[in-house]
Write a protein that holds these residues in place. Sequence first.
Motif, PDB file in Angstrom:
ATOM      1  N   PHE A 238       0.825  -1.200   0.000  1.00 48.22           N
ATOM      2  CA  PHE A 238       0.000   0.000   0.000  1.00 48.22           C
ATOM      3  C   PHE A 238       0.865   1.257   0.000  1.00 48.22           C
ATOM      4  O   PHE A 238       0.618   2.202  -0.766  1.00 48.22           O
ATOM      5  N   MET A 239       1.878   1.283   0.858  1.00 43.37           N
ATOM      6  CA  MET A 239       2.719   2.475   0.957  1.00 43.37           C
ATOM      7  C   MET A 239       3.475   2.730  -0.349  1.00 43.37           C
ATOM      8  O   MET A 239       3.663   3.883  -0.757  1.00 43.37           O
ATOM      9  N   GLU A 240       3.890   1.663  -1.030  1.00 46.44           N
ATOM     10  CA  GLU A 240       4.566   1.841  -2.310  1.00 46.44           C
ATOM     11  C   GLU A 240       3.590   2.390  -3.355  1.00 46.44           C
ATOM     12  O   GLU A 240       3.938   3.288  -4.140  1.00 46.44           O
ATOM     13  N   ALA A 241       2.354   1.863  -3.374  1.00 44.33           N
ATOM     14  CA  ALA A 241       1.347   2.371  -4.307  1.00 44.33           C
ATOM     15  C   ALA A 241       1.043   3.840  -4.026  1.00 44.33           C
ATOM     16  O   ALA A 241       0.873   4.644  -4.952  1.00 44.33           O
TER      17      ALA A 241
ATOM     18  N   THR B  85     -10.241  -3.657   5.904  1.00 38.68           N
ATOM     19  CA  THR B  85      -9.351  -4.397   5.012  1.00 38.68           C
ATOM     20  C   THR B  85      -9.840  -4.308   3.572  1.00 38.68           C
ATOM     21  O   THR B  85      -9.045  -4.103   2.641  1.00 38.68           O
ATOM     22  N   ASP B  86     -11.155  -4.431   3.364  1.00 38.27           N
ATOM     23  CA  ASP B  86     -11.726  -4.268   2.025  1.00 38.27           C
ATOM     24  C   ASP B  86     -11.435  -2.872   1.489  1.00 38.27           C
ATOM     25  O   ASP B  86     -11.111  -2.699   0.304  1.00 38.27           O
ATOM     26  N   ARG B  87     -11.577  -1.855   2.350  1.00 42.17           N
ATOM     27  CA  ARG B  87     -11.321  -0.482   1.904  1.00 42.17           C
ATOM     28  C   ARG B  87      -9.848  -0.296   1.554  1.00 42.17           C
ATOM     29  O   ARG B  87      -9.515   0.374   0.572  1.00 42.17           O
ATOM     30  N   ALA B  88      -8.964  -0.886   2.339  1.00 34.39           N
ATOM     31  CA  ALA B  88      -7.533  -0.775   2.050  1.00 34.39           C
ATOM     32  C   ALA B  88      -7.201  -1.399   0.702  1.00 34.39           C
ATOM     33  O   ALA B  88      -6.412  -0.845  -0.083  1.00 34.39           O
ATOM     34  N   GLU B  89      -7.810  -2.543   0.417  1.00 35.38           N
ATOM     35  CA  GLU B  89      -7.557  -3.206  -0.871  1.00 35.38           C
ATOM     36  C   GLU B  89      -8.107  -2.371  -2.027  1.00 35.38           C
ATOM     37  O   GLU B  89      -7.451  -2.218  -3.070  1.00 35.38           O
TER      38      GLU B  89
ATOM     39  N   LEU C 158      -5.172   3.593  -6.271  1.00 36.46           N
ATOM     40  CA  LEU C 158      -3.874   4.270  -6.355  1.00 36.46           C
ATOM     41  C   LEU C 158      -3.063   3.746  -7.537  1.00 36.46           C
ATOM     42  O   LEU C 158      -2.466   4.515  -8.303  1.00 36.46           O
ATOM     43  N   ARG C 159      -3.054   2.437  -7.684  1.00 37.89           N
ATOM     44  CA  ARG C 159      -2.258   1.819  -8.760  1.00 37.89           C
ATOM     45  C   ARG C 159      -2.839   2.133 -10.137  1.00 37.89           C
ATOM     46  O   ARG C 159      -2.091   2.421 -11.081  1.00 37.89           O
ATOM     47  N   ILE C 160      -4.161   2.090 -10.253  1.00 41.96           N
ATOM     48  CA  ILE C 160      -4.800   2.386 -11.541  1.00 41.96           C
ATOM     49  C   ILE C 160      -4.532   3.832 -11.945  1.00 41.96           C
ATOM     50  O   ILE C 160      -4.161   4.123 -13.089  1.00 41.96           O
ATOM     51  N   ASP C 161      -4.721   4.752 -11.007  1.00 44.37           N
ATOM     52  CA  ASP C 161      -4.515   6.168 -11.315  1.00 44.37           C
ATOM     53  C   ASP C 161      -3.071   6.448 -11.719  1.00 44.37           C
ATOM     54  O   ASP C 161      -2.807   7.132 -12.702  1.00 44.37           O
ATOM     55  N   ALA C 162      -2.120   5.897 -10.961  1.00 44.21           N
ATOM     56  CA  ALA C 162      -0.710   6.132 -11.266  1.00 44.21           C
ATOM     57  C   ALA C 162      -0.335   5.542 -12.616  1.00 44.21           C
ATOM     58  O   ALA C 162       0.429   6.131 -13.388  1.00 44.21           O
ATOM     59  N   ALA C 163      -0.894   4.355 -12.923  1.00 37.78           N
ATOM     60  CA  ALA C 163      -0.591   3.721 -14.209  1.00 37.78           C
ATOM     61  C   ALA C 163      -1.144   4.551 -15.360  1.00 37.78           C
ATOM     62  O   ALA C 163      -0.477   4.737 -16.391  1.00 37.78           O
ATOM     63  N   GLU C 164      -2.347   5.074 -15.192  1.00 36.79           N
ATOM     64  CA  GLU C 164      -2.946   5.892 -16.251  1.00 36.79           C
ATOM     65  C   GLU C 164      -2.161   7.174 -16.465  1.00 36.79           C
ATOM     66  O   GLU C 164      -1.924   7.596 -17.598  1.00 36.79           O
ATOM     67  N   ARG C 165      -1.707   7.779 -15.407  1.00 37.74           N
ATOM     68  CA  ARG C 165      -0.947   9.017 -15.527  1.00 37.74           C
ATOM     69  C   ARG C 165       0.451   8.763 -16.057  1.00 37.74           C
ATOM     70  O   ARG C 165       1.053   9.612 -16.696  1.00 37.74           O
TER      71      ARG C 165
ATOM     72  N   LEU D 187       1.333   9.609  -5.413  1.00 35.75           N
ATOM     73  CA  LEU D 187       1.610  10.994  -5.032  1.00 35.75           C
ATOM     74  C   LEU D 187       2.651  11.622  -5.950  1.00 35.75           C
ATOM     75  O   LEU D 187       2.527  12.792  -6.345  1.00 35.75           O
ATOM     76  N   GLU D 188       3.675  10.853  -6.297  1.00 36.33           N
ATOM     77  CA  GLU D 188       4.696  11.380  -7.199  1.00 36.33           C
ATOM     78  C   GLU D 188       4.112  11.700  -8.568  1.00 36.33           C
ATOM     79  O   GLU D 188       4.458  12.707  -9.189  1.00 36.33           O
TER      80      GLU D 188
END
Length: 219
Positions: free
Chosen positions: A139-142, A192-196, A202-209, A147-148
Amino acid sequence: MAQGYVKAADLPQVIPVFPLPGAIILPRGQLPLNIFEPRYLNMIDDAMAGDRIIGMVQSTGGDPTQPTLSPVGCAGRITSFAETSDGRYLITLTGVCRFRLAAEMPGPSPYRQARADFAPFELDLTTPQADAPFEREGFMEALRVYLESRGLEIDWDTARSAPSEALINSLSMALPFDPAEKQALLEARTLTDRAEALTALLRIDAAERGDGDTPPSMQ
């Protein structure tokens, strides 16, 4: 126990609702609001004279004066109140419990009121686990990549040491996801569901950007 409420039946059955797209509150989270419309100033006056409970519900389009409401919202209690010299109210809501919108109530008040069914979310009133299970390192890596990609920063020392609920819920409330994504985070069954779900967003948004040449920053 959330602010003295032990079970769903302790909460008021009919509550004022504040429709606001893109804004959610989660149990024990805090949401600052700047209130200036006359009908919502009236709503705050009435809430302050009663149990201080307001239901935050995202609107989903329709008539701008009477927008359609999402089926699930979250009640918050006014825990901070100040009035400005120009008549605005600056309040802080602290999240108490999510609810399902059972019915909208007719009436003469200028603001909307609804019958709230808190029973499906009664566990929101219990003391959260000190450290709910989720894959924190991933999660922290995502979060870092997200953020970057947006040119945003946070206090990493605070983020790393924050309890799971405070970390996940505060980010779910604060990050600039679209209303449908915010609603999915609000309705996640467990922390836990919310964290997932949050990690996936986070991953989808970063990948799209990452597909563009220069990621835009949040204004």
